[in-house]
Design an enzyme around this catalytic site. Structure first.
Site, PDB file in Angstrom:
ATOM      1  N   GLY A 212      -6.527   3.036  -5.966  1.00 35.08           N
ATOM      2  CA  GLY A 212      -6.506   2.435  -7.228  1.00 35.08           C
ATOM      3  C   GLY A 212      -6.359   1.111  -7.322  1.00 35.08           C
ATOM      4  O   GLY A 212      -6.573   0.385  -6.258  1.00 35.08           O
ATOM      5  N   ASN A 213      -6.295   0.319  -8.464  1.00 32.74           N
ATOM      6  CA  ASN A 213      -6.140  -1.253  -8.487  1.00 32.74           C
ATOM      7  C   ASN A 213      -4.924  -1.450  -9.433  1.00 32.74           C
ATOM      8  O   ASN A 213      -4.394  -0.791 -10.176  1.00 32.74           O
ATOM      9  CB  ASN A 213      -7.568  -1.582  -8.792  1.00 32.74           C
ATOM     10  CG  ASN A 213      -7.977  -1.253 -10.153  1.00 32.74           C
ATOM     11  OD1 ASN A 213      -7.377  -1.585 -11.163  1.00 32.74           O
ATOM     12  ND2 ASN A 213      -8.910  -0.576 -10.179  1.00 32.74           N
TER      13      ASN A 213
END
Ligand code: C5P
Length: 407
Positions: A212-213
């Site tokens: 993810g980020n």
């Protein structure tokens, strides 16, 4: 605008001090009406000094002005933050046993309540019924945020951030049909359907892990809020965002890039403008594991094969799912030895062929997860059409100005 800020007796009352400041800084006259219990948490001098007005919990103060009636009659907007379980209960029952509940009975303007309490209290059937009653009467009751509560416990029940409450409350009066006197706000997006993606996608590695980020979704939510305030119909495709949904906006929650792509493309068939503000994962595992990947005794870690995700923005720009559709992208860039931020942005604008690309420099105190942002807006040829630096709402408005000037 005249705002009544009701504050009930919960630990989150200290956050209402920040909310008061935000509303004052936005140029509004704010009258604070605390409950007696609220004054156990934050004292009267704080409310009075920051609002410049008396802050009494009692109907028997200021009797010559009949405060319990006059406050409500002259208010353009009422916000209650935090709204405790007790306050929700008293408001739902229509009680008038202090100045705050009396004022709630006399206001005719939009009312927004931001609940805060322990998860058990929020989930109790009595509280659920009170919230349902208030909503049925037209009160805008926000969902509480999830996270750390007063002690060591966590769960649903946190007061949303003051900036989110302020934005949600102000959107009630800025948006058409809110039922109160609105501030003059251009309705230059009226009749248009805009689709906005926000947040950051997550690519599953196995049933419990993901790539993810750190995107918070704040810029995308600011775009949705401001577009709505300017009269647009808004569809917000939200990837893993923990923010309060702006009032009057259709929110489609998604997790992975594939889900985001499907939701954006479905909504885009009927959209005048599509803005890809989401941070989309560039890669995804080729084959996510069906079971949780086990730690091996020999310490060996199997490599994870990745493949590229489709570039949703480039696809939308190439296909134009509706004729004449305006497609807008965002590009978070850092400079490097080869080229500066803008040179990277220009190259990306030409490559992606979106009508507008908002380029922001990340890693220099602006960008991810902070209140402010700064963008340079480029056209498809890489020419600078506008620059904006300020709050995310300010940047969003600048982007809508640029969209509007495209026709
Ligand atoms: O190439 P880069 O990720 O920097 O481009 C950012 C822009 O492209 C953003 O508007 C983002 O939403 C969009 N994007 C996309 N699909 C991807 C990667 C990025 O739509 N796979």
């Amino acid at each position: 605008m005249r705002i009544v800020l009701g504050v009930a007796g919960g630990i989150a009352a200290y956050k209402a001090v920040l909310l008061l400041r935000l509303l004052r800084e936005a140029g509004h006259e704010v009258r604070v009406v605390p409950t007696r219990a609220a004054l156990e948490f934050v004292g009267r001098p704080t409310w009075e000094a920051l609002s410049g007005q008396p802050a009494t919990p009692d109907v028997f103060d200021d009797v010559p002005h009949v405060a319990h009636v006059s406050l409500g009659q002259s208010a353009d907007l009422m916000v209650v933050a935090p709204a405790t379980a007790d306050l929700l209960s008293r408001a739902a029952a229509g009680r008038a046993d202090d100045l705050l509940t009396s004022t709630l009975l006399t206001v005719r303007c939009p009312v927004l309540m931001a609940p805060a309490m322990h998860t058990e209290m929020w989930e109790h059937p009595a509280t659920r019924a009170n919230v349902a009653t208030l909503r049925a009467r037209g009160v805008h009751v926000l969902e509480p945020a999830s996270g750390r509560l007063t002690g060591t416990d966590t769960g649903a029940g946190r007061l949303p951030e003051p900036a989110e409450i302020a934005a949600a409350a102000l959107a009630l009066v800025a948006s058409p049909g809110a039922g109160g006197p609105s501030e003059p706000r251009r309705q230059d997006l009226a009749g248009r359907h805009v689709v906005i993606s926000a947040g950051g996608t997550r690519e599953p590695l196995d049933p419990v892990r993901y790539l993810g980020n750190r995107s918070s979704g704040r810029q995308g939510y600011a775009l949705a809020r401001t577009a709505r305030a300017r009269g647009a119909r808004v569809t917000l495709v939200a990837a893993n965002v923990a923010l309060v949904a702006p009032a009057g906006v259709d929110v489609i929650p998604v997790e992975s890039t594939a889900q985001l792509r499907e939701a954006v493309r479905a909504a885009a068939k009927d959209a005048d403008v599509v803005v890809m503000a989401a941070a989309v994962a560039d890669f995804r595992p080729v084959a996510p594991a069906v079971h949780k990947i086990k730690k091996r005794d020999d310490g060996v870690v199997e490599p994870i094969a990745l493949e590229a995700n489709p570039d949703i923005l480039a696809e939308l720009a190439a296909e134009r799912l509706r004729p004449g559709q305006i497609v807008v992208g965002f590009a978070a860039e850092t400079g490097d030895d080869g080229a500066d931020v803008l040179a990277h942005g220009r190259a990306k604008a030409r490559r992606k062929r979106a009508d507008l690309l908002a380029v922001n420099a990340v890693g220099e105190g602006v960008g991810f997860a902070v209140a402010d942002n700064a963008v340079t807006i480029l056209d498809a040829g890489g020419n600078v059409v506008a620059e904006a630096a300020g709050t995310k709402d300010f940047v969003a408005d600048a982007l809508w100005d640029a969209v509007h000037s495209l026709g």
